[in-house]
Design an enzyme around this catalytic site. Structure first.
Site, mmCIF file in Angstrom:
data_model
loop_
_atom_site.group_PDB
_atom_site.id
_atom_site.type_symbol
_atom_site.label_atom_id
_atom_site.label_comp_id
_atom_site.label_asym_id
_atom_site.label_seq_id
_atom_site.Cartn_x
_atom_site.Cartn_y
_atom_site.Cartn_z
ATOM 1 N N ARG A 9 0.853 -1.177 0.000
ATOM 2 C CA ARG A 9 0.000 0.000 0.000
ATOM 3 C C ARG A 9 0.897 1.237 0.000
ATOM 4 N NH1 ARG A 9 -3.250 -0.651 5.247
ATOM 5 N NH2 ARG A 9 -4.094 1.364 4.621
ATOM 6 N N SER A 11 0.640 4.121 1.779
ATOM 7 C CA SER A 11 0.752 4.959 2.966
ATOM 8 C C SER A 11 2.190 4.954 3.483
ATOM 9 C CB SER A 11 -0.188 4.461 4.069
ATOM 10 O OG SER A 11 0.287 3.235 4.604
ATOM 11 N N LYS A 79 -2.964 -8.103 10.786
ATOM 12 C CA LYS A 79 -4.319 -7.930 11.319
ATOM 13 C C LYS A 79 -5.322 -7.565 10.227
ATOM 14 C CE LYS A 79 -3.964 -3.064 12.749
ATOM 15 N NZ LYS A 79 -4.113 -2.117 13.891
ATOM 16 N N ASP A 80 -4.839 -7.118 9.050
ATOM 17 C CA ASP A 80 -5.722 -6.792 7.927
ATOM 18 C C ASP A 80 -6.037 -8.004 7.063
ATOM 19 O OD1 ASP A 80 -5.748 -4.102 8.632
ATOM 20 O OD2 ASP A 80 -4.053 -3.609 7.331
ATOM 21 N N THR A 123 -11.166 6.660 17.797
ATOM 22 C CA THR A 123 -10.783 5.337 17.327
ATOM 23 C C THR A 123 -11.785 4.879 16.281
ATOM 24 O OG1 THR A 123 -10.363 3.013 17.899
ATOM 25 C CG2 THR A 123 -12.034 4.151 19.188
ATOM 26 N N SER A 125 -11.925 1.600 15.678
ATOM 27 C CA SER A 125 -11.943 0.167 15.982
ATOM 28 C C SER A 125 -13.052 -0.187 16.968
ATOM 29 C CB SER A 125 -10.593 -0.245 16.570
ATOM 30 O OG SER A 125 -10.676 -1.490 17.227
ATOM 31 N N ARG A 127 -13.312 -2.937 18.446
ATOM 32 C CA ARG A 127 -12.617 -3.659 19.530
ATOM 33 C C ARG A 127 -12.135 -2.685 20.595
ATOM 34 N NH1 ARG A 127 -7.460 -3.678 20.529
ATOM 35 N NH2 ARG A 127 -6.971 -2.758 18.495
ATOM 36 N N ARG A 128 -11.502 -1.601 20.173
ATOM 37 C CA ARG A 128 -11.016 -0.610 21.141
ATOM 38 C C ARG A 128 -12.186 0.103 21.817
ATOM 39 N NH1 ARG A 128 -6.801 1.147 16.736
ATOM 40 N NH2 ARG A 128 -4.947 -0.031 17.383
ATOM 41 N N ARG A 145 -10.895 8.007 10.957
ATOM 42 C CA ARG A 145 -10.232 7.251 9.895
ATOM 43 C C ARG A 145 -9.024 8.033 9.446
ATOM 44 N NH1 ARG A 145 -12.253 3.805 5.982
ATOM 45 N NH2 ARG A 145 -10.070 3.807 5.348
ATOM 46 N N GLY A 146 -8.129 7.377 8.735
ATOM 47 C CA GLY A 146 -6.973 8.072 8.192
ATOM 48 C C GLY A 146 -5.678 7.490 8.688
ATOM 49 N N ASN A 147 -4.568 7.978 8.138
ATOM 50 C CA ASN A 147 -3.265 7.463 8.509
ATOM 51 C C ASN A 147 -2.829 8.022 9.863
ATOM 52 O OD1 ASN A 147 -2.301 10.095 8.013
ATOM 53 N ND2 ASN A 147 -1.778 9.611 5.899
ATOM 54 N N ARG A 151 -4.442 11.113 12.295
ATOM 55 C CA ARG A 151 -4.995 10.871 13.633
ATOM 56 C C ARG A 151 -4.290 11.703 14.699
ATOM 57 N NH1 ARG A 151 -7.276 4.767 13.579
ATOM 58 N NH2 ARG A 151 -7.568 4.595 11.343
ATOM 59 N N CYS A 238 -14.506 -7.826 10.761
ATOM 60 C CA CYS A 238 -13.805 -6.626 11.199
ATOM 61 C C CYS A 238 -14.632 -5.797 12.174
ATOM 62 C CB CYS A 238 -13.443 -5.785 9.974
ATOM 63 S SG CYS A 238 -12.646 -4.207 10.334
#
Length: 312
Positions: A9, A11, A79-80, A123, A125, A127-128, A145-147, A151, A238
């Site tokens: 990717r 990023s 994890k992706d 976040t 996520s 999960r978080r 969202r975002g890199n 964030r 996800c």
């Protein structure tokens, strides 16, 4: 001289991760490595990941490039990577894992316990979000969202009081000192596979698989196998708030595998948190066994509520 086309990717974090693998291939085997940037659906969209069909949105385009022969190796954040195996592909190497823990980046150097009531914590996520709400700190979870730069900028600008991130990403970017707290897994278990990379190749590409042989870390592979086996057995996508962390440790009778996992509700309650142990050689079975125990406690209900379309 052989040239290996390595897909990544675009990023900054992905390029940093892929450059590490490229440098290893060059120094170990003396091959030429060309980094090929691949745009994925997850990179192009600003929608929440849970509404886009799950984690495969970051890997599908890379896998297509592999199968078509456009690239020889795809480097993924593990994890992706979907837990469902594509028989045309193989994970040829899983390098030694970086710290899998989550971390907090907060204004004024604050920790979770120091955040005021109503503080805005970013976040993307589930999960978080579930585990943060389970701590009962009275903070407001807001989507993001975002890199990494995007964030962290939300905190610097004052839009958010804090954000939760994977420490591995900050470590790889040389920005680990920006974390104001490392989150103990007793408070927040990471995503299955967090902190690990996966080097994926075509299953019939024996030459490239051989090039990656020495990059594989057995303890990391054992740990993530257990974590991902649990995730697959839970049929969790996800959008399901599932955390898991496995470790290989020395025991009285040799190495032992320890696996902890959590399945929660976004509101923070109920939460199912269990653990299991076993032999490293039985990593997949340990994950499946712990998943069965969690399902018996009602994890299927939590997964179904959080993930309308189960599977990966």
């Amino acid at each position: 001289m052989t040239t290996v086309k390595l897909g990544t990717r675009a990023s900054t974090l992905a390029m940093t991760q892929s450059t590490t693998i490229a440098d290893w291939l060059r120094s170990k085997h003396g091959v030429e490595v060309e980094l090929v940037q691949i745009s994925t659906e997850g990179d192009r969209s600003t929608e929440p990941l849970a509404g886009m069909g799950g984690q495969g949105v970051f890997v599908a385009a890379l896998r297509e490039a592999l199968i078509s022969g456009q690239i020889d190796v795809a480097v993924h954040s593990l994890k992706d990577l979907p837990t469902a195996q594509d028989e045309r592909l193989v994970i040829a190497a899983i390098p030694s894992r970086v710290d899998p823990r989550d971390c907090l980046v907060a204004r004024d150097g604050m920790t979770l316990g120091e955040l005021p009531q109503g503080a805005r914590v970013g976040t993307g996520s589930p999960r978080r979000e579930a585990q943060l709400n389970a701590l009962g700190l009275g903070v407001e979870v807001v989507p993001i969202r975002g890199n990494v730069d995007t964030r962290l900028a939300k905190v610097a600008s004052g839009d958010y009081d804090a954000v939760l991130l994977a420490r591995a990403g900050l470590l790889r970017l040389g920005r680990a000192d920006e974390a104001t707290e490392l989150i103990d897994p007793l408070q927040m278990l990471p995503a299955p596979g967090q902190g690990a990379l996966a080097c994926e190749c075509r299953a019939d590409d024996v030459a490239t698989i051989h090039l990656l042989d020495g990059l594989d870390d057995i303890d990391t592979r054992v740990a993530v196998t257990a974590e991902r086996s649990l995730l697959a057995a839970l049929e969790a996508g996800c959008s399901a708030p599932v955390g898991a962390l496995a470790e290989v440790a020395s025991g009285d009778d040799g190495d032992e595998l320890w696996l902890r996992a959590v399945v929660g509700d976004l509101s923070g309650s109920p939460t199912i948190r269990l653990s299991a142990t076993g032999l490293p050689s039985e990593a997949a079975a340990v994950g499946e066994r712990l998943a069965a125990e969690m399902l018996a406690e009602g994890a299927d209900t939590l997964v179904a509520v959080a993930s309308p379309t189960p599977g990966r």
